[in-house]
Design a protein around this motif. Structure first.
Motif, PDB file in Angstrom:
ATOM      1  N   ALA A  20       0.819  -1.215   0.000  1.00 62.59           N
ATOM      2  CA  ALA A  20       0.000   0.000   0.000  1.00 62.59           C
ATOM      3  C   ALA A  20       0.851   1.263   0.000  1.00 62.59           C
ATOM      4  CB  ALA A  20      -0.925   0.003   1.212  1.00 62.59           C
ATOM      5  N   GLY A  21       2.083   1.190   0.524  1.00 65.38           N
ATOM      6  CA  GLY A  21       2.920   2.383   0.615  1.00 65.38           C
ATOM      7  C   GLY A  21       3.185   3.047  -0.727  1.00 65.38           C
ATOM      8  N   PRO A  22       3.900   2.377  -1.649  1.00 64.04           N
ATOM      9  CA  PRO A  22       4.179   3.021  -2.941  1.00 64.04           C
ATOM     10  C   PRO A  22       2.929   3.246  -3.781  1.00 64.04           C
ATOM     11  CG  PRO A  22       4.981   0.750  -2.900  1.00 64.04           C
ATOM     12  CD  PRO A  22       4.588   1.086  -1.504  1.00 64.04           C
ATOM     13  N   LEU A  23       1.961   2.321  -3.718  1.00 66.72           N
ATOM     14  CA  LEU A  23       0.728   2.522  -4.479  1.00 66.72           C
ATOM     15  C   LEU A  23      -0.044   3.715  -3.940  1.00 66.72           C
ATOM     16  CD1 LEU A  23      -1.214   1.567  -6.675  1.00 66.72           C
ATOM     17  CD2 LEU A  23      -2.251   0.032  -5.006  1.00 66.72           C
ATOM     18  N   GLY A  24      -0.048   3.885  -2.618  1.00 66.15           N
ATOM     19  CA  GLY A  24      -0.729   5.017  -2.013  1.00 66.15           C
ATOM     20  C   GLY A  24      -0.173   6.354  -2.474  1.00 66.15           C
ATOM     21  N   CYS A  25       1.126   6.380  -2.784  1.00 67.58           N
ATOM     22  CA  CYS A  25       1.719   7.625  -3.294  1.00 67.58           C
ATOM     23  C   CYS A  25       1.067   8.032  -4.603  1.00 67.58           C
ATOM     24  CB  CYS A  25       3.229   7.440  -3.484  1.00 67.58           C
ATOM     25  SG  CYS A  25       4.146   7.203  -1.949  1.00 67.58           S
ATOM     26  N   PHE A  26       0.844   7.066  -5.496  1.00 65.49           N
ATOM     27  CA  PHE A  26       0.184   7.389  -6.765  1.00 65.49           C
ATOM     28  C   PHE A  26      -1.276   7.764  -6.546  1.00 65.49           C
ATOM     29  CE2 PHE A  26       3.788   4.906  -8.389  1.00 65.49           C
ATOM     30  CZ  PHE A  26       4.214   5.744  -9.403  1.00 65.49           C
ATOM     31  N   VAL A  27      -1.920   7.150  -5.568  1.00 66.97           N
ATOM     32  CA  VAL A  27      -3.296   7.517  -5.243  1.00 66.97           C
ATOM     33  C   VAL A  27      -3.355   8.979  -4.797  1.00 66.97           C
ATOM     34  CG1 VAL A  27      -5.211   7.104  -3.647  1.00 66.97           C
ATOM     35  CG2 VAL A  27      -4.016   5.170  -4.686  1.00 66.97           C
ATOM     36  N   VAL A  28      -2.371   9.401  -3.991  1.00 65.74           N
ATOM     37  CA  VAL A  28      -2.314  10.789  -3.524  1.00 65.74           C
ATOM     38  C   VAL A  28      -1.946  11.728  -4.663  1.00 65.74           C
ATOM     39  CG1 VAL A  28      -1.041  12.382  -2.025  1.00 65.74           C
ATOM     40  CG2 VAL A  28      -1.829  10.184  -1.131  1.00 65.74           C
ATOM     41  N   TRP A  29      -0.926  11.390  -5.421  1.00 68.66           N
ATOM     42  CA  TRP A  29      -0.487  12.265  -6.511  1.00 68.66           C
ATOM     43  C   TRP A  29      -1.566  12.448  -7.562  1.00 68.66           C
ATOM     44  CZ3 TRP A  29       4.520   8.917  -6.887  1.00 68.66           C
ATOM     45  CH2 TRP A  29       5.417   9.317  -5.882  1.00 68.66           C
ATOM     46  N   ARG A  30      -2.278  11.395  -7.888  1.00 64.75           N
ATOM     47  CA  ARG A  30      -3.300  11.441  -8.938  1.00 64.75           C
ATOM     48  C   ARG A  30      -4.689  11.796  -8.404  1.00 64.75           C
ATOM     49  NH1 ARG A  30      -2.745   8.196 -13.880  1.00 64.75           N
ATOM     50  NH2 ARG A  30      -0.533   7.845 -14.300  1.00 64.75           N
ATOM     51  N   ARG A  31      -4.791  11.989  -7.093  1.00 66.59           N
ATOM     52  CA  ARG A  31      -6.073  12.306  -6.455  1.00 66.59           C
ATOM     53  C   ARG A  31      -7.117  11.242  -6.780  1.00 66.59           C
ATOM     54  NH1 ARG A  31      -6.211  18.909  -7.439  1.00 66.59           N
ATOM     55  NH2 ARG A  31      -4.223  19.315  -6.397  1.00 66.59           N
ATOM     56  N   MET A  32      -6.743   9.995  -6.515  1.00 68.01           N
ATOM     57  CA  MET A  32      -7.584   8.844  -6.836  1.00 68.01           C
ATOM     58  C   MET A  32      -8.262   8.257  -5.598  1.00 68.01           C
ATOM     59  SD  MET A  32      -5.082   6.784  -9.480  1.00 68.01           S
ATOM     60  CE  MET A  32      -6.152   5.345  -9.466  1.00 68.01           C
ATOM     61  N   ALA A  33      -8.381   9.048  -4.535  1.00 69.93           N
ATOM     62  CA  ALA A  33      -8.919   8.499  -3.286  1.00 69.93           C
ATOM     63  C   ALA A  33     -10.315   7.927  -3.481  1.00 69.93           C
ATOM     64  CB  ALA A  33      -8.941   9.586  -2.209  1.00 69.93           C
ATOM     65  N   TYR A  34     -11.174   8.634  -4.180  1.00 74.25           N
ATOM     66  CA  TYR A  34     -12.537   8.166  -4.378  1.00 74.25           C
ATOM     67  C   TYR A  34     -12.560   6.935  -5.285  1.00 74.25           C
ATOM     68  CZ  TYR A  34     -17.618   8.846  -4.213  1.00 74.25           C
ATOM     69  OH  TYR A  34     -18.960   8.707  -3.975  1.00 74.25           O
ATOM     70  N   PHE A  35     -11.651   6.868  -6.236  1.00 75.14           N
ATOM     71  CA  PHE A  35     -11.524   5.696  -7.088  1.00 75.14           C
ATOM     72  C   PHE A  35     -11.174   4.473  -6.245  1.00 75.14           C
ATOM     73  CE2 PHE A  35      -9.410   2.791  -9.962  1.00 75.14           C
ATOM     74  CZ  PHE A  35     -10.147   2.888 -11.137  1.00 75.14           C
ATOM     75  N   GLY A  36     -10.242   4.660  -5.317  1.00 68.77           N
ATOM     76  CA  GLY A  36      -9.873   3.572  -4.419  1.00 68.77           C
ATOM     77  C   GLY A  36     -11.031   3.177  -3.521  1.00 68.77           C
ATOM     78  N   GLU A  37     -11.808   4.155  -3.081  1.00 64.83           N
ATOM     79  CA  GLU A  37     -12.964   3.880  -2.221  1.00 64.83           C
ATOM     80  C   GLU A  37     -13.990   3.028  -2.963  1.00 64.83           C
ATOM     81  OE1 GLU A  37     -14.275   4.161   1.539  1.00 64.83           O
ATOM     82  OE2 GLU A  37     -12.774   5.620   0.875  1.00 64.83           O
ATOM     83  N   ALA A  38     -14.228   3.350  -4.224  1.00 63.20           N
ATOM     84  CA  ALA A  38     -15.193   2.570  -5.010  1.00 63.20           C
ATOM     85  C   ALA A  38     -14.713   1.136  -5.189  1.00 63.20           C
ATOM     86  CB  ALA A  38     -15.388   3.232  -6.373  1.00 63.20           C
ATOM     87  N   THR A  39     -13.437   0.964  -5.468  1.00 66.54           N
ATOM     88  CA  THR A  39     -12.887  -0.381  -5.647  1.00 66.54           C
ATOM     89  C   THR A  39     -12.968  -1.175  -4.347  1.00 66.54           C
ATOM     90  OG1 THR A  39     -11.345   0.548  -7.272  1.00 66.54           O
ATOM     91  CG2 THR A  39     -10.878  -1.652  -6.464  1.00 66.54           C
ATOM     92  N   ALA A  40     -12.705  -0.511  -3.225  1.00 66.06           N
ATOM     93  CA  ALA A  40     -12.765  -1.193  -1.933  1.00 66.06           C
ATOM     94  C   ALA A  40     -14.196  -1.596  -1.580  1.00 66.06           C
ATOM     95  CB  ALA A  40     -12.190  -0.285  -0.848  1.00 66.06           C
ATOM     96  N   HIS A  41     -15.160  -0.726  -1.859  1.00 76.90           N
ATOM     97  CA  HIS A  41     -16.563  -1.058  -1.573  1.00 76.90           C
ATOM     98  C   HIS A  41     -17.026  -2.264  -2.387  1.00 76.90           C
ATOM     99  CE1 HIS A  41     -17.872   3.112   0.171  1.00 76.90           C
ATOM    100  NE2 HIS A  41     -17.014   2.464   0.925  1.00 76.90           N
TER     101      HIS A  41
END
Length: 263
Positions: A20-41
């Motif tokens: 999750a560490g390095p992948l989370g960096c791309f989530v932050v840089w690309r502002r993909m938090a909501y995208f990650g939330e949808a995938t997790a749900h």
């Protein structure tokens, strides 16, 4: 001496932090938090289908998470606003998953374990799936690191360098689905994105390079996993939320470092 279940829990937490560490960096840089939330749900729907079909939870969760991510990308490509597509599919998948579980007669399901994680119940086979998924995620990110950074920085620059930004988004989509699948046992579907975002956000203010931020994010995630697990055992609190709470405390503490927020 650590009990076997504690050792397995610690290894599971460290594995999730490593991926999750390095992948989370791309989530932050690309502002993909909501995208990650949808995938997790979508993972809850994957759990329901896995139980209904007597399939492995890891396989079902991974398949539905991938389908969710690809569906969002397809809808966005047809002109639908990304936040709208995410909102519709994320909540629909969560609702159908919860409703689907209620139809499973004769199957005992503890939804709390899938919503908030049950790291203390991680078995040897679970560890194999978790670390196998971690290896694939790290392999993908290591293989495409430079291209991912370039396309994140500037898609026009990526095109000029012969890099296809759509392909790099697909790599991130696959990696994100894998992390969701391996992390659901540790922190649960509702808290997976927190382990992607909080460690990366905590490391961002102290890092001078993308690689430094990725390493710092892994370190914060590992501390949160071990600290949350210790706190859970000491205070008899839920392990998954405890891990996220420790990550949030680390983030708050690092904000006090002079110059961290400016950097």
């Amino acid at each position: 001496m650590l009990d076997d279940f504690l050792l397995r829990a610690a290894l599971a937490g460290l594995g999730v932090a490593l991926a999750a560490g390095p992948l989370g960096c791309f989530v932050v840089w690309r502002r993909m938090a909501y995208f990650g939330e949808a995938t997790a749900h979508a993972a809850i729907l994957g759990v329901a289908l896995s139980l209904a079909l007597s399939a492995d939870i890891f396989v079902g969760t991974l398949a539905v998470a991938l389908l969710m991510a690809l569906s969002v990308s397809a809808l966005a490509g047809r002109g639908m606003a990304m936040d709208t597509a995410l909102g519709v599919l994320a909540h629909a998948a969560l609702a159908f998953g919860l409703v689907g579980v209620s139809f499973l007669h004769g199957v005992r399901v503890d939804l709390t374990a899938y919503l908030f994680g049950d790291i203390l119940a991680v078995g040897t086979s679970d560890l194999g799936f978790i670390w196998g998924g971690v290896a694939v995620v790290l392999g993908l990110l290591g293989w495409r690191w430079s291209a991912l950074l370039t396309s994140t920085l500037n898609e026009e620059l990526a095109h000029a360098s012969g890099i296809d930004p759509a392909r790099e988004r697909l790599v991130l989509t696959v990696a994100l689905a894998l992390v969701v699948a391996v992390a659901i046992k540790v922190v649960g579907a509702l808290l997976i994105v927190a382990m992607l975002i909080i460690p990366a956000a905590a490391a961002r203010g102290l890092s001078r390079t993308p690689e430094g931020m990725a390493a710092g994010s892994v370190a914060v995630g590992a501390l949160a996993a071990l600290g949350g697990l210790s706190g859970s055992l000491m205070f008899d609190t839920p392990a998954g939320p405890s891990i996220v709470a420790v990550a949030a405390l680390i983030f708050a503490a690092l904000q006090m470092v002079p110059g961290a927020r400016r950097r």
